[in-house]
Scaffold this motif. Structure first.
Motif, PDB file in Angstrom:
ATOM      1  N   SER A  97       0.869  -1.191   0.000  1.00  0.00           N
ATOM      2  CA  SER A  97       0.000   0.000   0.000  1.00  0.00           C
ATOM      3  C   SER A  97       0.898   1.232   0.000  1.00  0.00           C
ATOM      4  O   SER A  97       0.905   2.019   0.944  1.00  0.00           O
ATOM      5  N   ALA A  98       1.664   1.377  -1.071  1.00  0.00           N
ATOM      6  CA  ALA A  98       2.692   2.413  -1.101  1.00  0.00           C
ATOM      7  C   ALA A  98       2.462   3.382  -2.245  1.00  0.00           C
ATOM      8  O   ALA A  98       2.091   2.982  -3.356  1.00  0.00           O
ATOM      9  N   VAL A  99       2.687   4.673  -1.983  1.00  0.00           N
ATOM     10  CA  VAL A  99       2.685   5.679  -3.032  1.00  0.00           C
ATOM     11  C   VAL A  99       4.052   5.634  -3.716  1.00  0.00           C
ATOM     12  O   VAL A  99       5.083   5.883  -3.097  1.00  0.00           O
ATOM     13  N   THR A 100       4.064   5.287  -4.997  1.00  0.00           N
ATOM     14  CA  THR A 100       5.321   5.148  -5.738  1.00  0.00           C
ATOM     15  C   THR A 100       5.694   6.405  -6.515  1.00  0.00           C
ATOM     16  O   THR A 100       6.842   6.569  -6.897  1.00  0.00           O
ATOM     17  N   ASP A 101       4.737   7.275  -6.748  1.00  0.00           N
ATOM     18  CA  ASP A 101       5.006   8.498  -7.509  1.00  0.00           C
ATOM     19  C   ASP A 101       3.882   9.484  -7.241  1.00  0.00           C
ATOM     20  O   ASP A 101       2.774   9.089  -6.847  1.00  0.00           O
ATOM     21  N   SER A 102       4.160  10.752  -7.453  1.00  0.00           N
ATOM     22  CA  SER A 102       3.110  11.756  -7.264  1.00  0.00           C
ATOM     23  C   SER A 102       3.417  12.987  -8.087  1.00  0.00           C
ATOM     24  O   SER A 102       4.559  13.224  -8.493  1.00  0.00           O
ATOM     25  N   LEU A 103       2.377  13.769  -8.330  1.00  0.00           N
ATOM     26  CA  LEU A 103       2.475  15.007  -9.101  1.00  0.00           C
ATOM     27  C   LEU A 103       1.797  16.120  -8.316  1.00  0.00           C
ATOM     28  O   LEU A 103       0.660  15.965  -7.869  1.00  0.00           O
ATOM     29  N   HIS A 104       2.496  17.227  -8.155  1.00  0.00           N
ATOM     30  CA  HIS A 104       1.902  18.414  -7.527  1.00  0.00           C
ATOM     31  C   HIS A 104       1.179  19.210  -8.608  1.00  0.00           C
ATOM     32  O   HIS A 104       1.812  19.712  -9.543  1.00  0.00           O
TER      33      HIS A 104
END
Length: 296
Positions: A97-104
């Motif tokens: 249950s991991a966030v691997t990437d994100s965009l602001h």
């Protein structure tokens, strides 16, 4: 005598806050899933066979989750958009249950993103930005911006949108604060056409790509459908008046037979999509309905 509307098949409890986003993930031999995003940042992954939450993802620093989607209808990769101005990519494979990437994104509004997965393997994401009237389209593998779409005239805040693949390339339909709907040519970064559809902001829209027909709703009590002609020009088509004003979300079912609306009057309304014939009013919720989703 008309038959009464059906009761809920079952009720999923435990979100702990208003539910602002929903997404089905069905197919294959595994049980169907329903993802729900709450006003307190929790994403519940519901197993629709056991009718229980398989897991709960704490996301977006406790800010409201306003959009959910999956890559290629895969239950292992989830995308979420929150009021913390971020779009997150989740790895849910093998119990993770991991966030691997994100965009602001910079957006503090309520406009939901739109995802387009092309047959060539690239994935485009259209998202609102810190400039309230602007749409940014990025390639998700690198977050590289493909284009920025901003109307020449002042149409106000971006409210809703949907992107799809046409023969000519990616196309995006966007609804704005002044009640206008704009059809954008993403490849050439220009509008195909603009149509003033509502006197109030376009709260939600959806497009039936096969029939080249769309539907939109606002704070008024009118649902308005419109067509795309051969020159990609938007034309008014049909409308239906509802009993009470205000629409949070509209969804056309994948088979093109059913249209559903989530209303400010707590009700879900179901229409035949071909002629906008009212079919049912689903009365269960005791507060405003924020979101709705359909599956074939």
């Amino acid at each position: 005598m008309a038959r009464p509307p059906p009761d809920p098949l079952y009720i999923l409890r435990g979100s702990g806050a208003s539910v602002n986003a929903l997404h089905f993930c069905c197919g294959g031999d595994r049980p169907p899933l329903l993802y729900s995003g709450s006003g307190k940042g929790a994403v519940h992954v519901w197993n629709l066979s056991t009718r229980r939450a398989e897991r709960v993802l704490e996301s977006h620093a406790g800010n409201s989750v306003i959009w959910l989607n999956t890559f290629n209808n895969s239950r292992s990769c989830l995308i979420s958009q929150g009021r913390d101005m971020r779009v997150c990519v989740w790895d849910l494979s093998e119990g993770r249950s991991a966030v691997t990437d994100s965009l602001h994104t910079g957006s503090v509004g309520f406009c939901q993103c739109s995802l387009l997965e092309s047959r060539l393997g690239s994935t485009l994401l259209a998202h609102p930005t810190q400039h309230m009237e602007e749409v940014s389209v990025v390639e998700m593998s690198s977050w590289t911006q493909v284009c920025s779409l901003k109307p020449d005239s002042n149409l106000g805040m971006l409210m809703s949108m949907k992107m799809w693949q046409a023969d000519s390339g990616p196309v995006l339909c966007a609804g704005y604060e002044d009640g206008s709907v704009v059809l954008w040519d993403v490849s050439h970064r220009r509008p195909f056409s603009l149509l003033k559809v509502h006197p109030e902001p376009v709260m939600s829209l959806d497009v039936d790509v096969c029939r080249q027909k769309g539907i939109s709703g606002s704070s008024e009590n009118i649902l308005q459908s419109w067509r795309l002609d051969n020159q990609q020009s938007l034309q008014m088509h049909d409308s239906i008046q509802m009993t009470n004003p205000g629409v949070s979300q509209l969804r056309i079912r994948a088979d093109g037979k059913i249209l559903a609306s989530a209303g400010w009057d707590n009700n879900i309304r179901v229409f035949g999509w071909k002629k906008l014939k009212p079919l049912a009013v689903l009365q269960h919720h005791t507060d405003m309905t924020w979101t709705i989703t359909t599956t074939a």
